[in-house]
Design an enzyme around this catalytic site. Structure first.
Site, PDB file in Angstrom:
ATOM      1  N   ILE A  14      13.956  13.630  20.700  1.00 64.27           N
ATOM      2  CA  ILE A  14      13.476  14.956  20.302  1.00 64.27           C
ATOM      3  C   ILE A  14      12.166  15.275  21.026  1.00 64.27           C
ATOM      4  O   ILE A  14      11.946  16.404  21.470  1.00 64.27           O
ATOM      5  CB  ILE A  14      13.273  15.013  18.770  1.00 64.27           C
ATOM      6  CG1 ILE A  14      14.630  14.953  18.044  1.00 64.27           C
ATOM      7  CG2 ILE A  14      12.519  16.276  18.359  1.00 64.27           C
ATOM      8  CD1 ILE A  14      14.527  14.881  16.526  1.00 64.27           C
ATOM      9  N   TYR A 147      10.779   4.859   5.554  1.00 65.47           N
ATOM     10  CA  TYR A 147      10.855   6.081   6.369  1.00 65.47           C
ATOM     11  C   TYR A 147      10.696   7.332   5.484  1.00 65.47           C
ATOM     12  O   TYR A 147       9.963   8.267   5.813  1.00 65.47           O
ATOM     13  CB  TYR A 147      12.203   6.090   7.098  1.00 65.47           C
ATOM     14  CG  TYR A 147      12.386   7.166   8.123  1.00 65.47           C
ATOM     15  CD1 TYR A 147      11.968   6.975   9.440  1.00 65.47           C
ATOM     16  CD2 TYR A 147      13.011   8.370   7.806  1.00 65.47           C
ATOM     17  CE1 TYR A 147      12.159   7.952  10.402  1.00 65.47           C
ATOM     18  CE2 TYR A 147      13.207   9.356   8.758  1.00 65.47           C
ATOM     19  CZ  TYR A 147      12.789   9.143  10.055  1.00 65.47           C
ATOM     20  OH  TYR A 147      12.987  10.117  11.010  1.00 65.47           O
TER      21      TYR A 147
HETATM   22  N1  CAA Z   1      24.681   5.610  -1.330  1.00 65.57           N
HETATM   23  C1  CAA Z   1      25.101   4.674  -2.220  1.00 65.57           C
HETATM   24  N2  CAA Z   1      25.480   3.439  -1.871  1.00 65.57           N
HETATM   25  C2  CAA Z   1      25.411   3.138  -0.563  1.00 65.57           C
HETATM   26  C3  CAA Z   1      24.994   4.052   0.417  1.00 65.57           C
HETATM   27  C4  CAA Z   1      24.637   5.334  -0.025  1.00 65.57           C
HETATM   28  N3  CAA Z   1      24.214   6.279   0.848  1.00 65.57           N
HETATM   29  N4  CAA Z   1      25.033   3.453   1.608  1.00 65.57           N
HETATM   30  C5  CAA Z   1      25.476   2.197   1.404  1.00 65.57           C
HETATM   31  N5  CAA Z   1      25.706   2.016   0.083  1.00 65.57           N
HETATM   32  C6  CAA Z   1      26.200   0.810  -0.557  1.00 65.57           C
HETATM   33  C7  CAA Z   1      27.361   0.198   0.208  1.00 65.57           C
HETATM   34  O1  CAA Z   1      28.548   0.860  -0.136  1.00 65.57           O
HETATM   35  C8  CAA Z   1      27.299  -1.237  -0.224  1.00 65.57           C
HETATM   36  O2  CAA Z   1      27.885  -1.367  -1.498  1.00 65.57           O
HETATM   37  P1  CAA Z   1      28.777  -2.637  -1.838  1.00 65.57           P
HETATM   38  O3  CAA Z   1      27.887  -3.808  -1.638  1.00 65.57           O
HETATM   39  O4  CAA Z   1      29.161  -2.396  -3.254  1.00 65.57           O
HETATM   40  O5  CAA Z   1      29.914  -2.569  -0.868  1.00 65.57           O
HETATM   41  C9  CAA Z   1      25.810  -1.497  -0.412  1.00 65.57           C
HETATM   42  O6  CAA Z   1      25.202  -0.204  -0.535  1.00 65.57           O
HETATM   43  C10 CAA Z   1      25.188  -2.193   0.769  1.00 65.57           C
HETATM   44  O7  CAA Z   1      25.466  -1.397   1.922  1.00 65.57           O
HETATM   45  P2  CAA Z   1      25.507  -2.024   3.340  1.00 65.57           P
HETATM   46  O8  CAA Z   1      26.498  -3.125   3.401  1.00 65.57           O
HETATM   47  O9  CAA Z   1      25.639  -0.924   4.316  1.00 65.57           O
HETATM   48  O10 CAA Z   1      24.055  -2.699   3.370  1.00 65.57           O
HETATM   49  P3  CAA Z   1      23.243  -3.147   4.606  1.00 65.57           P
HETATM   50  O11 CAA Z   1      22.040  -3.804   4.060  1.00 65.57           O
HETATM   51  O12 CAA Z   1      24.043  -3.870   5.611  1.00 65.57           O
HETATM   52  O13 CAA Z   1      22.810  -1.767   5.284  1.00 65.57           O
HETATM   53  C11 CAA Z   1      21.711   0.240   5.505  1.00 65.57           C
HETATM   54  C12 CAA Z   1      22.162  -0.822   4.536  1.00 65.57           C
HETATM   55  C13 CAA Z   1      20.779  -0.364   6.570  1.00 65.57           C
HETATM   56  C14 CAA Z   1      20.885   1.200   4.669  1.00 65.57           C
HETATM   57  C15 CAA Z   1      22.884   0.951   6.195  1.00 65.57           C
HETATM   58  O14 CAA Z   1      23.758   1.423   5.205  1.00 65.57           O
HETATM   59  C16 CAA Z   1      22.434   2.123   7.021  1.00 65.57           C
HETATM   60  O15 CAA Z   1      22.029   1.972   8.169  1.00 65.57           O
HETATM   61  N6  CAA Z   1      22.492   3.351   6.468  1.00 65.57           N
HETATM   62  C17 CAA Z   1      22.080   4.561   7.164  1.00 65.57           C
HETATM   63  C18 CAA Z   1      20.627   4.818   6.935  1.00 65.57           C
HETATM   64  C19 CAA Z   1      20.272   6.134   7.597  1.00 65.57           C
HETATM   65  O16 CAA Z   1      20.871   7.167   7.381  1.00 65.57           O
HETATM   66  N7  CAA Z   1      19.245   6.119   8.425  1.00 65.57           N
HETATM   67  C20 CAA Z   1      18.866   7.289   9.102  1.00 65.57           C
HETATM   68  C21 CAA Z   1      18.402   6.929  10.457  1.00 65.57           C
HETATM   69  S1  CAA Z   1      18.151   8.375  11.472  1.00 65.57           S
HETATM   70  C22 CAA Z   1      16.770   9.060  10.868  1.00 65.57           C
HETATM   71  O17 CAA Z   1      16.120   8.550  10.028  1.00 65.57           O
HETATM   72  C23 CAA Z   1      16.387  10.375  11.483  1.00 65.57           C
HETATM   73  C24 CAA Z   1      16.167  11.398  10.477  1.00 65.57           C
HETATM   74  O18 CAA Z   1      15.022  11.759  10.251  1.00 65.57           O
HETATM   75  C25 CAA Z   1      17.300  12.058   9.836  1.00 65.57           C
END
Ligand code: CAA
Length: 240
Positions: A14, A147
């Protein structure tokens, strides 16, 4: 003379689009970066925009870096606090260093750079500060307590500094991007990202230029009556 604009994290993502939009507007743009010399050199060669290497998370680094920019180009009158990182993970898995890195880089940087440029803007009786917040600072995001806290802090910082700048012709605003097609967002696991993009009402992920246009507007001379506001550019994902 062209006003000098400093864009933190201005050589990639960006920030790159913001640097180009401000150059297009006739500003003398300096794009800051922290680590990636190769990307910075390629950016400079391709776009003819000067770069400045310093770590925005460190006040001492900013002191040296900003002094050099001012010495070489003149007083900074436009500041875009764009530099940001993610260290995603659920709270249970988030180490203290993941918290500190994101708070220091994304929020501490706003203090560092604003502190070091504000008096120059005050003396010039003109200033534009735009802080890049985030949809996730407004709405929260699973796995992003660091974040979301930093970005949410940016929104408070913006409003408070807007009050301090108002009588000196300095406006301070925030932009809250949603999901934009950058390396940061591409680092989100593909299956997670797919679900997020499916929820964007306009039906597409954002482009860096969508955000850059907002910054160009807020930093323009004509935008002097807009201060302390947050413009959400997120494809309708969160209406605040
Ligand atoms: N809501 C509810 N539950 C969720 C969820 C959500 N949004 N996301 C994941 N879960 C749950 C999963 O279903 C899982 O449940 P179970 O154990 O019952 O299966 C549990 O949480 C653990 O999830 P993960 O296996 O995915 O856990 P992890 O530790 O490996 O990863 C994480 C977790 C790092 C948060 C990964 O899910 C991730 O990367 N998520 C995206 C985060 C995101 O959106 N980041 C934005 C980056 S871009 C940015 O930030 C720019 C901006 O300004 C917009």
């Amino acid at each position: 003379m062209a006003r000098v604009a400093l864009v933190t994290g201005g050589t990639r993502g960006i920030g790159l689009a913001i640097s180009l939009a401000l150059k297009e507007q006739g500003r003398t743009v300096i794009a800051n970066y922290a680590n990636n010399d190769e990307a910075a050199a390629a950016f400079k060669a391709e776009h003819g925009i000067d770069v400045a290497k310093f770590n925005v998370a460190s006040f001492e680094d900013c002191e040296k870096g900003i002094a050099k920019v001012v010495e070489e180009h003149g007083k900074i009158e436009i500041l875009v606090n764009n530099a940001g990182i993610t260290r995603d993970g659920t709270l249970v898995k988030m180490r203290r260093d993941m918290w500190d890195a994101v708070i220091d880089t994304n929020l501490g940087s706003c203090y560092n750079t604003s502190k070091l440029t504000f008096e120059g803007m005050r003396d010039a009786k003109f200033g534009r500060i735009v802080n890049i917040g985030s949809l996730n600072g407004q709405a929260g995001q699973y796995g992003q307590v660091n974040y979301a806290a930093a970005k949410s802090g940016i929104h408070g910082f913006t409003k408070a500094l807007a009050l301090e700048g108002a009588r000196f012709g300095i406006t301070v605003n925030a932009l809250a991007p949603g999901y934009v097609d950058t390396e940061m967002v591409r680092a989100v696991p593909a299956e997670v990202l797919k679900k997020i993009v499916a929820k964007i009402p306009v039906g597409r992920i954002g482009h860096a230029e969508d955000i850059a246009r907002g910054v160009a507007f807020l930093t323009s001379e004509d935008a002097g009556f807009i201060t302390g506001s947050t413009i959400s550019i997120n494809g309708g994902m969160f209406m605040y």
